[in-house]
Design an enzyme around this catalytic site. Structure first.
Site, PDB file in Angstrom:
ATOM      1  N   CYS A  80      31.095  14.840 -15.181  1.00  0.00           N
ATOM      2  CA  CYS A  80      31.438  15.092 -13.773  1.00  0.00           C
ATOM      3  C   CYS A  80      31.335  13.910 -12.818  1.00  0.00           C
ATOM      4  O   CYS A  80      32.329  13.512 -12.203  1.00  0.00           O
ATOM      5  CB  CYS A  80      30.524  16.187 -13.222  1.00  0.00           C
ATOM      6  SG  CYS A  80      30.209  17.586 -14.301  1.00  0.00           S
ATOM      7  N   HIS A 138      28.546  15.662  -5.614  1.00  0.00           N
ATOM      8  CA  HIS A 138      28.052  14.969  -6.809  1.00  0.00           C
ATOM      9  C   HIS A 138      28.222  13.456  -6.781  1.00  0.00           C
ATOM     10  O   HIS A 138      28.278  12.803  -7.825  1.00  0.00           O
ATOM     11  CB  HIS A 138      28.737  15.531  -8.079  1.00  0.00           C
ATOM     12  CG  HIS A 138      27.830  15.468  -9.286  1.00  0.00           C
ATOM     13  ND1 HIS A 138      28.270  15.584 -10.573  1.00  0.00           N
ATOM     14  CD2 HIS A 138      26.483  15.265  -9.362  1.00  0.00           C
ATOM     15  CE1 HIS A 138      27.253  15.479 -11.408  1.00  0.00           C
ATOM     16  NE2 HIS A 138      26.160  15.297 -10.683  1.00  0.00           N
TER      17      HIS A 138
END
Ligand code: CA
Length: 472
Positions: A80, A138
């Site tokens: 990710c 993130h």
């Protein structure tokens, strides 16, 4: 390579291309809206447009149907955080040390996207776009890396790498006040940040994000906008509501059923968004990309990468070749595009169209002339991956893919044209090809730096072990 070229389908053409050229033959500046819908850990074969049979995704499929289905769409990393750092900067993130999934560290300004990098939102802001991110960030949990500090005008989402989906599980109000010993698990339970304000949400998280995306579009309909709709679904934890679960009575495997329900919720959200664009008459001049941030972790979330080898985290195709489609109904006729493209190209495309500035050299290119057939060659000589900690590299040149281990000591070669599943290592048969691609690997590697922060795998146990065995 020869055969591969024959399979390329240049079925799309630029509609009215002459009208968007100025007298000096330079493309005129235009500012289409940009929407990037990024699913999280979605398998290559888990959308209808890539052949999925048990999870209907009619709304996601409509993007591929009304636009371009990329059969060889890559992201720049197989997990990710780094993948998102690449997309957000249009650059291979190994160039600036973002090569690990960042830990959730609100106290560490260096744990995230370096300030030396310009984000896509920074760039578009300079030419009058309003940018919003809905969902998963993130790219750093320190306040200095908050999306509003990195070029976005609006944020509705969570700072970390994943989240609980049911509102009653979001028990921590302050995203910056997580327990030191439980940063990761706490980060999944924080309230949703509405810009800087913690918000007590009431719905299933995927539905919350879909609603927020609609609100953003309504609010920004009169000016160019960039919406980054970063669903954390179908990343774990596997959680779905009855509304979506009951659509899949025939899927017996419980994991797959919940996963299917989560994907179905995303598809519903995509449908709401597409309808809103139609209602506001914005569809024509909005470029919409749909992709996953990495391949499906098949065992973990019951995703399916189809014929591709391995999944999330892997240098094989299952790790970083993803479902990838785009539409721009005003300019692009529907078609299929087979040459490799990269998530880094989204920055390259919108920046070229809108004239938005760049800071550090982009690795992504403007895809429009390639998919219209105006430029016949491949957009990229190679697509590349390095996993620093694992000492692994992968370089795809044409249909040949070199996979190396131990920083190049062990080599495998695959011909993806005949062997999409990377089952047949032909390195011994084609030593010259191995040599040619390995030289590209060595050159590219020399342009990269070492990771600048520790990652999720560097747990307390890892630190303890490292202390016991100091480096010689
Ligand atoms: Ca992911």
């Amino acid at each position: 390579m020869k055969n591969f070229n024959k399979t390329i389908a240049f079925s799309s053409i630029l509609i009215g291309s002459s009208s968007c050229l100025m007298a000096d033959n330079k493309p005129a500046i235009e500012k289409p809206n940009l929407i990037v819908i990024m699913a999280d850990d979605l398998g290559y074969a888990d959308v209808g447009f890539n052949g999925c049979k048990d999870i209907p995704t009619p709304n996601i499929d409509s993007i591929a149907k009304n636009g371009i289905r990329f059969t060889n769409g890559y992201v720049s990393y197989a997990v990710c955080g780094p993948s998102r750092a690449g997309f957000m900067t249009g650059r291979y993130q190994q160039r600036f040390g973002f090569e690990r999934n960042p830990q959730y560290r609100p106290d560490d300004p260096n744990m995230g996207l370096p300030k030396t990098e310009m984000t896509l939102a920074d760039s578009l802001g300079k030419v009058g776009y309003n940018s919003g991110i809905i969902g998963k960030w993130h790219l750093g949990a320190h306040p200095s890396n908050h999306p509003l500090k990195r070029g976005f005008n609006h944020f509705f989402g969570h700072l970390g790498g994943g989240h609980q989906y049911f509102p009653e599980l979001l028990t921590i109000k302050d995203s910056y006040n997580v327990r030191k010993d439980r940063e990761e698990s706490d980060s999944y339970r924080t309230w949703i940040l509405n810009d800087h304000q913690p918000e007590k949400t009431t719905k299933y998280l995927t539905d919350e994000f879909s609603d927020a995306a609609i609100r953003f579009v309504e609010k920004n309909k009169d000016k160019p906008f960039f919406l980054y709709l970063a669903y954390n679904a179908p990343h774990g934890p596997l959680q779905a509501t009855e509304k979506y679960l009951k659509r899949f009575p025939d899927i017996k495997d419980k994991k797959r059923r919940t996963y299917a329900a989560m994907v179905s919720a995303v598809d519903d959200g995509v449908g709401l968004l597409l309808n809103k664009l139609k209602e506001l008459k914005l569809e024509d001049n909005t470029i919409i990309f749909f992709l996953s941030d990495n391949g499906g972790p098949e065992k973990k979330n019951a995703s399916d990468n189809g014929p591709l080898r391995d999944g999330k985290g892997s240098i094989y195709e299952g790790g970083w070749r993803v479902p990838f489609a785009m539409q721009w109904t005003k300019k692009i006729k529907p078609g299929v595009y087979d040459y490799p493209v990269n998530s880094l190209d989204i920055f390259g495309t919108i920046s070229a169209l809108s004239g938005s500035p760049t800071k550090n050299p982009l690795d992504g290119v403007n895809l429009i002339p390639y998919i219209t057939g105006e430029i016949k060659k491949a957009p990229h000589k190679t697509v590349n991956l390095r996993k620093f900690d694992a000492k692994q590299h992968a370089i795809r040149l044409g249909n040949y893919k070199l996979v190396t281990r131990e920083n190049g000591e062990e080599k495998e070669l695959y011909d993806l044209k005949d062997d999409i599943g990377e089952k047949n290592n032909i390195a011994e048969k084609y030593p010259e090809k191995v040599k040619e691609i390995d030289a590209i690997r060595v050159q590219w590697d020399s342009e990269l730096i070492e990771p600048t922060f520790l990652g999720l795998t560097h747990t307390k146990r890892w630190m303890k072990k490292k202390k016991k065995k100091p480096k010689k």
